[in-house]
Design a protein around this motif. Structure first.
Motif, PDB file in Angstrom:
ATOM      1  N   ASP A 115       0.835  -1.209   0.000  1.00 29.27           N
ATOM      2  CA  ASP A 115       0.000   0.000   0.000  1.00 29.27           C
ATOM      3  C   ASP A 115       0.869   1.258   0.000  1.00 29.27           C
ATOM      4  OD1 ASP A 115      -2.373  -1.330  -0.050  1.00 29.27           O
ATOM      5  OD2 ASP A 115      -2.824  -1.099   2.082  1.00 29.27           O
ATOM      6  N   VAL A 116       0.215   2.373  -0.295  1.00 30.53           N
ATOM      7  CA  VAL A 116       0.921   3.656  -0.339  1.00 30.53           C
ATOM      8  C   VAL A 116       0.116   4.659   0.500  1.00 30.53           C
ATOM      9  CG1 VAL A 116       1.650   5.548  -1.860  1.00 30.53           C
ATOM     10  CG2 VAL A 116       1.811   3.179  -2.656  1.00 30.53           C
ATOM     11  N   VAL A 117       0.791   5.351   1.403  1.00 34.83           N
ATOM     12  CA  VAL A 117       0.099   6.344   2.237  1.00 34.83           C
ATOM     13  C   VAL A 117       0.699   7.734   1.988  1.00 34.83           C
ATOM     14  CG1 VAL A 117      -0.516   7.053   4.586  1.00 34.83           C
ATOM     15  CG2 VAL A 117      -0.361   4.620   4.028  1.00 34.83           C
ATOM     16  N   PRO A 118      -0.103   8.624   1.362  1.00 34.49           N
ATOM     17  CA  PRO A 118       0.378  10.003   1.188  1.00 34.49           C
ATOM     18  C   PRO A 118       0.122  10.833   2.454  1.00 34.49           C
ATOM     19  CG  PRO A 118      -1.409   9.440  -0.366  1.00 34.49           C
ATOM     20  CD  PRO A 118      -1.404   8.414   0.708  1.00 34.49           C
ATOM     21  N   ASN A 119       1.037  11.764   2.705  1.00 37.43           N
ATOM     22  CA  ASN A 119       0.915  12.696   3.837  1.00 37.43           C
ATOM     23  C   ASN A 119       1.582  13.976   3.350  1.00 37.43           C
ATOM     24  OD1 ASN A 119       0.981  13.852   6.526  1.00 37.43           O
ATOM     25  ND2 ASN A 119       1.178  11.794   7.378  1.00 37.43           N
ATOM     26  N   ASN A 120       1.311  15.136   3.975  1.00 36.23           N
ATOM     27  CA  ASN A 120       2.126  16.299   3.601  1.00 36.23           C
ATOM     28  C   ASN A 120       3.577  15.971   3.964  1.00 36.23           C
ATOM     29  OD1 ASN A 120       1.233  16.484   6.252  1.00 36.23           O
ATOM     30  ND2 ASN A 120       0.925  18.675   6.228  1.00 36.23           N
ATOM     31  N   THR A 121       3.854  15.679   5.237  1.00 35.77           N
ATOM     32  CA  THR A 121       5.136  15.065   5.608  1.00 35.77           C
ATOM     33  C   THR A 121       4.881  14.143   6.789  1.00 35.77           C
ATOM     34  OG1 THR A 121       6.229  17.142   5.025  1.00 35.77           O
ATOM     35  CG2 THR A 121       7.570  15.489   6.128  1.00 35.77           C
ATOM     36  N   ALA A 137       5.409   5.138   2.646  1.00 38.47           N
ATOM     37  CA  ALA A 137       4.983   6.458   3.141  1.00 38.47           C
ATOM     38  C   ALA A 137       5.508   7.514   2.172  1.00 38.47           C
ATOM     39  CB  ALA A 137       5.543   6.695   4.536  1.00 38.47           C
ATOM     40  N   VAL A 138       4.593   8.259   1.541  1.00 39.29           N
ATOM     41  CA  VAL A 138       5.013   9.249   0.534  1.00 39.29           C
ATOM     42  C   VAL A 138       4.712  10.663   1.030  1.00 39.29           C
ATOM     43  CG1 VAL A 138       4.691  10.016  -1.854  1.00 39.29           C
ATOM     44  CG2 VAL A 138       4.566   7.588  -1.316  1.00 39.29           C
ATOM     45  N   ASP A 139       5.728  11.514   1.006  1.00 34.60           N
ATOM     46  CA  ASP A 139       5.566  12.908   1.449  1.00 34.60           C
ATOM     47  C   ASP A 139       5.269  13.800   0.252  1.00 34.60           C
ATOM     48  OD1 ASP A 139       6.171  12.101   3.998  1.00 34.60           O
ATOM     49  OD2 ASP A 139       8.283  12.675   3.881  1.00 34.60           O
ATOM     50  N   LEU A 140       4.182  14.576   0.342  1.00 32.43           N
ATOM     51  CA  LEU A 140       3.762  15.392  -0.800  1.00 32.43           C
ATOM     52  C   LEU A 140       3.560  16.858  -0.421  1.00 32.43           C
ATOM     53  CD1 LEU A 140       1.097  13.002  -2.428  1.00 32.43           C
ATOM     54  CD2 LEU A 140       3.484  13.319  -3.112  1.00 32.43           C
ATOM     55  N   VAL A 141       4.440  17.382   0.404  1.00 27.33           N
ATOM     56  CA  VAL A 141       4.306  18.791   0.780  1.00 27.33           C
ATOM     57  C   VAL A 141       4.553  19.668  -0.455  1.00 27.33           C
ATOM     58  CG1 VAL A 141       6.730  19.200   1.482  1.00 27.33           C
ATOM     59  CG2 VAL A 141       4.888  20.415   2.653  1.00 27.33           C
ATOM     60  N   ILE A 142       3.981  20.866  -0.487  1.00 28.37           N
ATOM     61  CA  ILE A 142       4.198  21.777  -1.630  1.00 28.37           C
ATOM     62  C   ILE A 142       5.697  22.105  -1.753  1.00 28.37           C
ATOM     63  CG2 ILE A 142       1.898  22.843  -1.695  1.00 28.37           C
ATOM     64  CD1 ILE A 142       3.129  25.195  -0.060  1.00 28.37           C
ATOM     65  N   PRO A 143       6.169  22.436  -2.963  1.00 28.40           N
ATOM     66  CA  PRO A 143       7.606  22.690  -3.139  1.00 28.40           C
ATOM     67  C   PRO A 143       8.150  23.749  -2.176  1.00 28.40           C
ATOM     68  CG  PRO A 143       6.511  22.612  -5.272  1.00 28.40           C
ATOM     69  CD  PRO A 143       5.435  22.501  -4.250  1.00 28.40           C
ATOM     70  N   GLU A 144       7.391  24.801  -1.883  1.00 27.84           N
ATOM     71  CA  GLU A 144       7.863  25.859  -0.964  1.00 27.84           C
ATOM     72  C   GLU A 144       8.166  25.278   0.419  1.00 27.84           C
ATOM     73  OE1 GLU A 144       5.208  25.952  -2.886  1.00 27.84           O
ATOM     74  OE2 GLU A 144       4.758  27.979  -3.600  1.00 27.84           O
ATOM     75  N   GLY A 145       7.461  24.220   0.781  1.00 28.35           N
ATOM     76  CA  GLY A 145       7.631  23.602   2.098  1.00 28.35           C
ATOM     77  C   GLY A 145       8.999  22.987   2.289  1.00 28.35           C
ATOM     78  N   LYS A 146       9.690  22.755   1.182  1.00 28.66           N
ATOM     79  CA  LYS A 146      11.018  22.124   1.275  1.00 28.66           C
ATOM     80  C   LYS A 146      12.144  23.146   1.196  1.00 28.66           C
ATOM     81  CE  LYS A 146       9.410  18.047  -1.147  1.00 28.66           C
ATOM     82  NZ  LYS A 146       9.453  17.458  -2.471  1.00 28.66           N
ATOM     83  N   GLU A 164      -2.825  13.957  -6.983  1.00 23.92           N
ATOM     84  CA  GLU A 164      -3.606  13.414  -8.106  1.00 23.92           C
ATOM     85  C   GLU A 164      -2.728  12.481  -8.943  1.00 23.92           C
ATOM     86  OE1 GLU A 164      -6.854  14.027  -8.719  1.00 23.92           O
ATOM     87  OE2 GLU A 164      -7.327  16.183  -8.564  1.00 23.92           O
ATOM     88  N   GLU A 165      -1.473  12.911  -9.179  1.00 22.91           N
ATOM     89  CA  GLU A 165      -0.553  12.075  -9.978  1.00 22.91           C
ATOM     90  C   GLU A 165      -0.280  10.745  -9.291  1.00 22.91           C
ATOM     91  OE1 GLU A 165       3.122  14.124 -10.956  1.00 22.91           O
ATOM     92  OE2 GLU A 165       1.935  15.813 -11.705  1.00 22.91           O
ATOM     93  N   LEU A 166      -0.080  10.794  -7.982  1.00 25.68           N
ATOM     94  CA  LEU A 166       0.193   9.568  -7.225  1.00 25.68           C
ATOM     95  C   LEU A 166      -1.008   8.606  -7.308  1.00 25.68           C
ATOM     96  CD1 LEU A 166       2.319   8.239  -5.176  1.00 25.68           C
ATOM     97  CD2 LEU A 166       0.733   9.004  -3.412  1.00 25.68           C
ATOM     98  N   ILE A 167      -2.200   9.175  -7.169  1.00 23.83           N
ATOM     99  CA  ILE A 167      -3.406   8.335  -7.220  1.00 23.83           C
ATOM    100  C   ILE A 167      -3.509   7.683  -8.603  1.00 23.83           C
ATOM    101  CG2 ILE A 167      -5.937   8.315  -7.102  1.00 23.83           C
ATOM    102  CD1 ILE A 167      -5.713  10.655  -5.067  1.00 23.83           C
ATOM    103  N   ALA A 168      -3.245   8.483  -9.662  1.00 19.36           N
ATOM    104  CA  ALA A 168      -3.308   7.952 -11.029  1.00 19.36           C
ATOM    105  C   ALA A 168      -2.240   6.863 -11.229  1.00 19.36           C
ATOM    106  CB  ALA A 168      -3.117   9.085 -12.036  1.00 19.36           C
ATOM    107  N   GLU A 169      -1.086   7.068 -10.612  1.00 24.61           N
ATOM    108  CA  GLU A 169       0.039   6.135 -10.816  1.00 24.61           C
ATOM    109  C   GLU A 169      -0.167   4.798 -10.094  1.00 24.61           C
ATOM    110  OE1 GLU A 169       3.805   7.845  -9.479  1.00 24.61           O
ATOM    111  OE2 GLU A 169       4.427   5.796  -8.985  1.00 24.61           O
ATOM    112  N   VAL A 170      -0.588   4.854  -8.813  1.00 24.73           N
ATOM    113  CA  VAL A 170      -0.652   3.590  -8.053  1.00 24.73           C
ATOM    114  C   VAL A 170      -2.055   3.001  -7.969  1.00 24.73           C
ATOM    115  CG1 VAL A 170       1.371   4.241  -6.672  1.00 24.73           C
ATOM    116  CG2 VAL A 170      -0.896   4.595  -5.731  1.00 24.73           C
ATOM    117  N   GLY A 171      -3.086   3.832  -8.235  1.00 24.96           N
ATOM    118  CA  GLY A 171      -4.466   3.337  -8.193  1.00 24.96           C
ATOM    119  C   GLY A 171      -5.073   3.477  -6.801  1.00 24.96           C
ATOM    120  N   THR A 172      -6.378   3.738  -6.770  1.00 23.06           N
ATOM    121  CA  THR A 172      -7.043   4.014  -5.482  1.00 23.06           C
ATOM    122  C   THR A 172      -7.012   2.798  -4.550  1.00 23.06           C
ATOM    123  OG1 THR A 172      -9.103   3.406  -6.527  1.00 23.06           O
ATOM    124  CG2 THR A 172      -8.648   5.740  -6.368  1.00 23.06           C
TER     125      THR A 172
END
Ligand SMILES: Cc1ncc(COP(=O)(O)O)c(C=O)c1O
Length: 457
Positions: A115-121, A137-146, A164-172
């Motif tokens: 499974d894949v779990v997205p989080n901001n961080t 565990a995938v971190d998807l904070v906005i670029p400014e956050g880094k 959205e890209e991650l969901i399209a890539e790995v599937g719901t």
């Protein structure tokens, strides 16, 4: 008035033991340059964490005396459950001894291998609990956050395009939940806007994926929304919290932060079947569902804490005091994560110590130096905490950032303590060229930062 004052007075004091530079040198060496290994008595100002280190109010201590220690169905549980429901609005409340126990139960029930779990961080325990289930565990904070020096009012926001890209890539079907950490501890204690929460929740629900909060610092996040987001300036913090949590299907919480308690946590959901599975697991390791590893007196302290943390005088002082520390050191040239977050100031050790390579742990080296200088304990959030070993080549990979976190316990230190910290940081900054890196001599397989050993390069 410009002077920041604590909106409380002191009823009980706890002495701080003074130490000399020479004593601290020996203590640090004996601790293998890991500040987690220090005895707290050897620390003057303890900014290791804001977790469980706050001072309780007279009302909380009074409530402690009301603690009902009945094994099942205690009155304290009733008050705790009512306070959690009144604050967050979820249907099922599962008490745990702290936040990571809630995480372990949540991810054991919701995640499986692959499974894949997205989080901001992901916070470190959150990441470890996801990975322990074999999930990613995938971190998807906005670029400014880094980017530490980037100014953005809501640097904790999740990058919705990347989601959205991650969901399209790995599937719901491989994403059991989407999580947002408020505030984003690992990336500077930065808040998440209501607009971002609304958008992420909409994406999650459009794909039939549950949306969760890691709610540790929910009140600080809500006050940032009041201060910075258009349309919320006249809302009460309680109204903002109610709106935020109405978007979510559940949350994990460490009451050691915005629960204003020294121990405790909980897990919430609106899903009856899930709640039943979670309670089954709770009984196995934490305790009966009406105490979950906590004493009745702890449940009482949290119930009062959840109400007190929404007092706006407190939140205003809390954020102003943190900002004061950040602004005073930044003014002298110390690079910090901008703008100052809610519970902590993060020094950018990579920018401050460019002569120390990331794999000689500039953050850890700086944290040790602050201890030597003034007995201040901070924590590294960099390659010690988040560095990785490449599975195929065995190569050590550094983290994205090398930060030193000065986390401020709630209601525990005064403004003169903050001034002392400012002075110490500036002293260390002025002799930064002389600071040496560290070499890792031992590490544990999980959460290595707690026990790793180092020597000076
Ligand atoms: C964002 C976040 N999530 C989860 C946790 C884990 O909570 P606990 O320490 O109570 O297990 C923490 C603790 O620092 C945290 O900051």
């Amino acid at each position: 008035m410009q002077t920041i004052i604590e909106p409380f007075r002191i009823k009980s004091v706890e002495p701080i033991r003074m130490t000399t530079h020479q004593e601290r040198e020996a203590i640090l060496k004996a601790a293998h340059y890991n500040l987690f290994a220090l005895s707290a008595e050897d620390v003057l100002i303890d900014l290791l964490t804001d977790s469980g280190t706050g001072a309780m109010s007279s009302e909380q201590w009074a409530a402690v005396m009301r603690g009902d220690e009945s094994y099942a169905g205690s009155a304290s549980w009733g008050r705790f459950e009512a306070a959690v429901k009144a604050t967050f609005g979820f249907e099922f409340v599962i008490p745990t001894h702290q936040g990571r126990a809630a995480e372990r139960i949540l991810f054991s029930v919701m995640c499986k291998e692959g499974d894949v779990v997205p989080n901001n961080t992901h916070f470190d325990t959150t990441r470890a609990n996801v990975e322990y289930q074999g999930a990613r565990a995938v971190d998807l904070v906005i670029p400014e956050g880094k980017v530490p020096e980037a100014i953005h009012p809501f640097k904790g926001n999740m990058d919705t395009g990347a989601l959205e890209e991650l969901i399209a890539e790995v599937g719901t079907e491989r994403i059991p939940l989407i999580m947002i950490t408020i505030t984003n501890n690992s990336m500077g204690g930065q808040p998440v806007s209501m607009a971002n929460i609304r958008e992420v929740a909409a994406i999650a629900h459009e794909h039939g994926i549950p949306f969760y909060f890691d709610a540790c610092r929910f009140a600080e996040n809500a006050f940032f929304i009041k201060l910075r987001e258009e349309g919320y300036e006249d809302s009460s913090v309680r109204e903002i919290v109610t709106e935020m949590f109405a978007f979510a299907d559940g949350c994990t919480m460490s009451a050691k932060k915005d629960g204003l308690a020294n121990i405790g946590g909980f897990l919430c959901t609106n899903d009856a079947a899930l709640a039943q599975q979670e309670k089954d697991l709770l009984i196995l390791t934490e305790g009966f569902p009406t105490y979950g590893g906590l004493a009745g007196r702890d449940l009482e302290a949290i119930a009062v804490g959840l109400e007190e943390v929404l007092h706006e005088d407190y939140l205003e002082y809390r954020l102003a005091s943190t900002r004061y520390l950040g602004e005073h050191i930044a003014r002298q040239g110390v690079p910090i994560v901008q703008p100052p977050g809610g519970h902590a100031i993060y020094i950018d050790a990579r920018a401050m110590l460019p002569h120390i390579p990331p794999l000689q742990f500039p953050g850890q080296a700086l944290a040790c130096e602050l201890y030597l200088e003034a007995g201040i304990r901070s924590t590294e959030i960099g390659s010690v905490m988040f560095g990785k070993t490449e599975p195929d080549s065995g190569e050590e990979l550094p983290a994205d950032m090398e930060l030193v976190r000065l986390a401020i316990p709630r209601r525990a230190y005064t403004q003169s303590h903050v001034d002392y910290v400012v002075e110490a940081i500036i002293n260390v900054f002025e002799r930064r060229q002389d600071i040496r890196g560290l070499k890792l001599t031992w590490q544990a397989p999980y959460l290595r930062h707690f026990t790793a050993r180092f020597e000076q390069v």
